[in-house]
Design a protein around this motif. Structure first.
Motif, PDB file in Angstrom:
ATOM      1  N   HIS A   1       0.827  -1.204   0.000  1.00  0.00           N
ATOM      2  CA  HIS A   1       0.000   0.000   0.000  1.00  0.00           C
ATOM      3  C   HIS A   1       0.866   1.261   0.000  1.00  0.00           C
ATOM      4  O   HIS A   1       0.451   2.318  -0.460  1.00  0.00           O
ATOM      5  CB  HIS A   1      -0.999  -0.019   1.166  1.00  0.00           C
ATOM      6  CG  HIS A   1      -2.333   0.508   0.756  1.00  0.00           C
ATOM      7  ND1 HIS A   1      -3.392  -0.283   0.380  1.00  0.00           N
ATOM      8  CD2 HIS A   1      -2.747   1.783   0.584  1.00  0.00           C
ATOM      9  CE1 HIS A   1      -4.400   0.478   0.010  1.00  0.00           C
ATOM     10  NE2 HIS A   1      -4.038   1.738   0.131  1.00  0.00           N
TER      11      HIS A   1
ATOM     12  N   THR B   1       7.031  -6.298   8.752  1.00  0.00           N
ATOM     13  CA  THR B   1       6.190  -5.451   9.610  1.00  0.00           C
ATOM     14  C   THR B   1       5.352  -6.318  10.543  1.00  0.00           C
ATOM     15  O   THR B   1       5.251  -6.054  11.749  1.00  0.00           O
ATOM     16  CB  THR B   1       5.300  -4.551   8.734  1.00  0.00           C
ATOM     17  OG1 THR B   1       6.142  -3.740   7.921  1.00  0.00           O
ATOM     18  CG2 THR B   1       4.395  -3.665   9.575  1.00  0.00           C
TER      19      THR B   1
ATOM     20  N   GLY C   1      -7.965  -9.118   4.842  1.00  0.00           N
ATOM     21  CA  GLY C   1      -7.501  -9.413   3.486  1.00  0.00           C
ATOM     22  C   GLY C   1      -6.179  -8.768   3.114  1.00  0.00           C
ATOM     23  O   GLY C   1      -5.563  -9.152   2.120  1.00  0.00           O
ATOM     24  N   GLY C   2      -5.724  -7.798   3.870  1.00  0.00           N
ATOM     25  CA  GLY C   2      -4.550  -7.013   3.473  1.00  0.00           C
ATOM     26  C   GLY C   2      -3.258  -7.819   3.527  1.00  0.00           C
ATOM     27  O   GLY C   2      -3.187  -8.894   4.123  1.00  0.00           O
ATOM     28  N   GLY C   3      -2.219  -7.253   2.913  1.00  0.00           N
ATOM     29  CA  GLY C   3      -0.927  -7.934   2.884  1.00  0.00           C
ATOM     30  C   GLY C   3      -0.349  -8.109   4.279  1.00  0.00           C
ATOM     31  O   GLY C   3       0.094  -9.207   4.650  1.00  0.00           O
ATOM     32  N   VAL C   4      -0.344  -7.038   5.078  1.00  0.00           N
ATOM     33  CA  VAL C   4       0.189  -7.149   6.441  1.00  0.00           C
ATOM     34  C   VAL C   4      -0.747  -8.031   7.281  1.00  0.00           C
ATOM     35  O   VAL C   4      -0.289  -8.876   8.066  1.00  0.00           O
ATOM     36  CB  VAL C   4       0.347  -5.759   7.095  1.00  0.00           C
ATOM     37  CG1 VAL C   4       0.831  -5.900   8.528  1.00  0.00           C
ATOM     38  CG2 VAL C   4       1.313  -4.893   6.295  1.00  0.00           C
TER      39      VAL C   4
ATOM     40  N   SER D   1     -13.074  -8.690   8.674  1.00  0.00           N
ATOM     41  CA  SER D   1     -12.979  -8.224   7.291  1.00  0.00           C
ATOM     42  C   SER D   1     -14.344  -7.730   6.860  1.00  0.00           C
ATOM     43  O   SER D   1     -15.367  -8.205   7.348  1.00  0.00           O
ATOM     44  CB  SER D   1     -12.514  -9.342   6.364  1.00  0.00           C
ATOM     45  OG  SER D   1     -12.540  -8.883   5.024  1.00  0.00           O
ATOM     46  N   ARG D   2     -14.309  -6.784   5.910  1.00  0.00           N
ATOM     47  CA  ARG D   2     -15.572  -6.268   5.376  1.00  0.00           C
ATOM     48  C   ARG D   2     -16.257  -7.310   4.502  1.00  0.00           C
ATOM     49  O   ARG D   2     -17.448  -7.247   4.283  1.00  0.00           O
ATOM     50  CB  ARG D   2     -15.310  -5.009   4.542  1.00  0.00           C
ATOM     51  CG  ARG D   2     -14.711  -3.878   5.331  1.00  0.00           C
ATOM     52  CD  ARG D   2     -14.194  -2.800   4.413  1.00  0.00           C
ATOM     53  NE  ARG D   2     -13.102  -3.278   3.571  1.00  0.00           N
ATOM     54  CZ  ARG D   2     -12.521  -2.581   2.621  1.00  0.00           C
ATOM     55  NH1 ARG D   2     -12.923  -1.366   2.372  1.00  0.00           N
ATOM     56  NH2 ARG D   2     -11.529  -3.095   1.912  1.00  0.00           N
TER      57      ARG D   2
ATOM     58  N   LYS E   1     -13.564 -12.934   2.065  1.00  0.00           N
ATOM     59  CA  LYS E   1     -12.259 -12.772   2.716  1.00  0.00           C
ATOM     60  C   LYS E   1     -12.271 -13.392   4.112  1.00  0.00           C
ATOM     61  O   LYS E   1     -11.261 -13.943   4.564  1.00  0.00           O
ATOM     62  CB  LYS E   1     -11.894 -11.294   2.809  1.00  0.00           C
ATOM     63  CG  LYS E   1     -11.564 -10.645   1.465  1.00  0.00           C
ATOM     64  CD  LYS E   1     -11.052  -9.230   1.695  1.00  0.00           C
ATOM     65  CE  LYS E   1     -10.890  -8.475   0.398  1.00  0.00           C
ATOM     66  NZ  LYS E   1     -10.408  -7.102   0.611  1.00  0.00           N
TER      67      LYS E   1
ATOM     68  N   VAL F   1      -5.661  -0.711   9.410  1.00  0.00           N
ATOM     69  CA  VAL F   1      -6.750  -0.056   8.664  1.00  0.00           C
ATOM     70  C   VAL F   1      -6.902   1.402   9.102  1.00  0.00           C
ATOM     71  O   VAL F   1      -7.136   2.289   8.293  1.00  0.00           O
ATOM     72  CB  VAL F   1      -8.073  -0.832   8.845  1.00  0.00           C
ATOM     73  CG1 VAL F   1      -9.206  -0.127   8.103  1.00  0.00           C
ATOM     74  CG2 VAL F   1      -7.938  -2.274   8.368  1.00  0.00           C
TER      75      VAL F   1
ATOM     76  N   ALA G   1       0.450  -0.084  12.695  1.00  0.00           N
ATOM     77  CA  ALA G   1       1.505   0.074  11.681  1.00  0.00           C
ATOM     78  C   ALA G   1       0.972   0.695  10.398  1.00  0.00           C
ATOM     79  O   ALA G   1       1.716   0.805   9.429  1.00  0.00           O
ATOM     80  CB  ALA G   1       2.142  -1.274  11.371  1.00  0.00           C
TER      81      ALA G   1
ATOM     82  N   THR H   1      -4.707   2.785   6.443  1.00  0.00           N
ATOM     83  CA  THR H   1      -5.160   2.754   5.053  1.00  0.00           C
ATOM     84  C   THR H   1      -6.404   3.611   4.833  1.00  0.00           C
ATOM     85  O   THR H   1      -6.523   4.292   3.821  1.00  0.00           O
ATOM     86  CB  THR H   1      -5.474   1.295   4.651  1.00  0.00           C
ATOM     87  OG1 THR H   1      -4.343   0.487   4.958  1.00  0.00           O
ATOM     88  CG2 THR H   1      -5.807   1.183   3.175  1.00  0.00           C
TER      89      THR H   1
ATOM     90  N   SER I   1       4.489   0.980  15.185  1.00  0.00           N
ATOM     91  CA  SER I   1       5.496   0.041  14.686  1.00  0.00           C
ATOM     92  C   SER I   1       5.744   0.301  13.211  1.00  0.00           C
ATOM     93  O   SER I   1       4.793   0.505  12.458  1.00  0.00           O
ATOM     94  CB  SER I   1       4.997  -1.397  14.886  1.00  0.00           C
ATOM     95  OG  SER I   1       6.049  -2.319  14.718  1.00  0.00           O
TER      96      SER I   1
ATOM     97  N   MET J   1       8.136  -1.183   9.890  1.00  0.00           N
ATOM     98  CA  MET J   1       9.082  -2.115   9.261  1.00  0.00           C
ATOM     99  C   MET J   1       9.770  -2.976  10.320  1.00  0.00           C
ATOM    100  O   MET J   1       9.128  -3.421  11.261  1.00  0.00           O
ATOM    101  CB  MET J   1      10.110  -1.352   8.409  1.00  0.00           C
ATOM    102  CG  MET J   1       9.488  -0.556   7.267  1.00  0.00           C
ATOM    103  SD  MET J   1       8.715  -1.546   5.962  1.00  0.00           S
ATOM    104  CE  MET J   1      10.127  -2.142   5.062  1.00  0.00           C
TER     105      MET J   1
END
Ligand SMILES: NC(=O)c1ccc[n+]([C@@H]2O[C@H](COP(=O)([O-])OP(=O)(O)OC[C@H]3O[C@@H](n4cnc5c(N)ncnc54)[C@H](OP(=O)(O)O)[C@@H]3O)[C@@H](O)[C@H]2O)c1
Length: 322
Positions: A44, A143, A166-169, A188-189, A193, A223, A244, A247, A269, A271
Motif C-alpha cells: 500500500h 512489519t 484481506g490485506g498484505g500485512v 474483514s468487510r 475474505k 486499517v 503500523a 489505510t 510500529s 518495518m
C-alpha cells in the motif's frame, strides 16, 4: 531498463501519475550492489507514494517498490532489506535512524529490472521459498513479524484481533501468528475474505465492527480510521493496540477517555531491522509458513495490481515478475 514509476503526484487520483517504461540503469556508489530483480511485491506504500505521502514532487520521477528478491552481482540469490538507514544512528536499530528511508522514498525502488542497495541490505534468500514468496518478506511480513514478536508484548496463547483480514500485512499476521501459537481472530468487510482468513488459520472471523465473544489482549491495526473505535472497544483493560498503518485515514476520534480509563497502550510500529528480516526468513523455513500470494503478474501489467489494491480487491500479496 524497464520500470514502474511515479511521474506525477495526485492525492485524489493516484493512478494518473503511474507510468511504465524505460528508466536509467542504476549506477552504484562504492559499497552498494546492483540486484537483478526476479520478483517484487506491491505494498500500500506504493499507492501512498503516488498520492504524495512520503514522496515530494521534487524527487520525481521515482521508481516505486520497497521489496524485491533477486540475484546480486556475484550470482547469489538474495532478499533486499528495504530500510535504508544507519543502525548506529538509531541506537542499534536502523528503523529509528531519524534519516532512514524506505526504497522508493529517497532511492529508486524495486519495481524494475534492477535495483541498487547498500551491500549490507542484502540477506540470503531462504532456499525453501520461491523468489515470489521471498519478495513478500521485506515489507509486509517484516512489519507483521515485528508487530507480533517485538511490539505486542504478549506470549503465545494470547488472543490477537487482526483488523482488515484481506490485506498484505493482515494476512501475514494471521499466518505468522498462527504458526507461533497465538489465538488469532480477524475482521474483514467481505464474507469471502473472512472465509479465506479461516482457511489460513484464523480461529474466528467477524464482520468489520462486530461485537466479539470476549475482549482480546492485543489488536493489530493497519486499517486506521475505519476500525479504530472498534479496536479500542475490543481490548481487555490494560490491552495494547499495535498500529503500523492507516489505510482508511489517520484522524479518527482518539477515544482518549477509554484509552486512559481502561489503561490501554497504543504502540506504533514501522518495518523491522535487517536482523529481524533474517530471523523472519528462518522462521518461515522452520515453521513451513509461506507468504500468502493473491496473484503474480508481469511487471508490465503493474497497473492491474495497483487498481486491485486501491479497490481492496485482494487477499494477500500482489507480486510482479520483471
Ligand atoms: N509501518 C510500516 O512499516 C508499514 C508496513 C507495511 C504496511 N503499512 C501500512 O499498513 C497498511 C496496510 O498495508 P498493506 O500493504 O497490507 O495494504 P493492503 O494489502 O492494501 O490491505 C489493506 C486492507 O485494509 C482493509 N481496508 C482498507 N480500507 C478499508 C476501509 N475503508 N475500511 C475497512 N477496512 C479497510 C482491507 O481489508 P478487508 O477488505 O479485509 O476489510 C484491505 O485488505 C497501509 O496503510 C500501509 O501503508 C505500514
Amino acid at each position: 531498463m524497464f520500470a514502474v514509476y511515479a511521474a506525477r503526484i495526485d492525492a485524489d487520483n493516484p493512478l494518473s501519475g503511474l507510468e511504465t517504461g524505460e528508466r536509467p540503469d542504476p549506477e552504484p556508489p562504492a559499497g552498494w550492489s546492483v540486484v537483478t530483480v526476479k520478483a517484487a511485491a506491491l505494498n500500500h506504500h506504493d499507492v501512498f507514494s503516488l498520492r504524495g505521502v512520503g514522496l515530494p514532487a521534487d524527487r520525481l520521477p521515482m521508481i516505486l517498490g520497497c521489496d524485491a528478491a533477486g540475484v546480486d552481482a556475484d550470482g547469489n540469490e538474495v532478499v533486499v532489506h528495504g530500510v535504508i538507514g544507519d543502525a548506529n544512528a538509531g541506537g542499534g536499530d536502523e528503523t529509528l535512524d531519524p534519516r532512514r528511508s524506505l526504497l522508493s522514498e529517497r532511492y529508486q525502488g524495486t519495481l524494475a529490472e534492477r535495483v541498487m542497495v547498500p551491500k549490507g541490505n542484502l540477506i540470503p534468500k531462504p532456499a525453501a521459498l520461491s523468489f515470489e514468496e521471498a519478495a513478500c518478506l521485506p515489507t509486509a511480513y517484516l512489519t507483521a513479524y515485528k508487530m507480533l514478536f517485538e511490539k505486542s508484548g504478549v506470549q503465545p496463547g494470547a488472543t490477537l484481533l487482526v483488523q482488515g483480514a484481506g490485506g498484505g500485512v493482515a494476512t501475514a499476521i494471521i499466518v505468522l501468528g498462527r504458526a507461533a501459537g497465538y489465538r488469532v481472530w480477524a475482521t474483514s468487510r467481505g464474507e469471502a475474505k473472512r472465509e479465506r482468513a479461516l482457511k489460513l488459520g484464523a480461529d474466528q472471523v467477524f464482520p468489520a465492527g462486530a461485537r466479539l465473544p470476549e475482549r482480546v489482549d492485543v489488536v493489530m491495526e493497519t486499517v486506521g480510521q475505519a476500525t479504530w473505535a472498534h479496536s479500542v472497544r475490543s481490548l481487555k483493560p490494560g490491552g495494547r493496540i499495535v498500529i503500523a498503518g492507516a489505510t482508511s485515514g489517520d484522524a479518527p476520534p482518539a477515544e482518549l477517555t477509554r484509552v486512559f480509563f481502561t489503561q490501554l497502550s497504543v504502540i506504533g510500529s514501522t518495518m523491522g531491522s535487517r536482523d529481524q528480516l533474517g530471523r523472519l526468513a528462518r522462521f518461515c523455513e522452520q515453521t513451513g509458513v509461506r507468504p500468502v500470494i493473491d496473484r503474480v503478474l508481469p511487471l508490465a501489467q503493474a497497473r492491474d495490481g495497483f487498481e486491485a489494491m486501491i479497490a481492496g480487491d485482494l487477499f494477500g500479496k500482489i507480486v510482479f515478475n520483471p
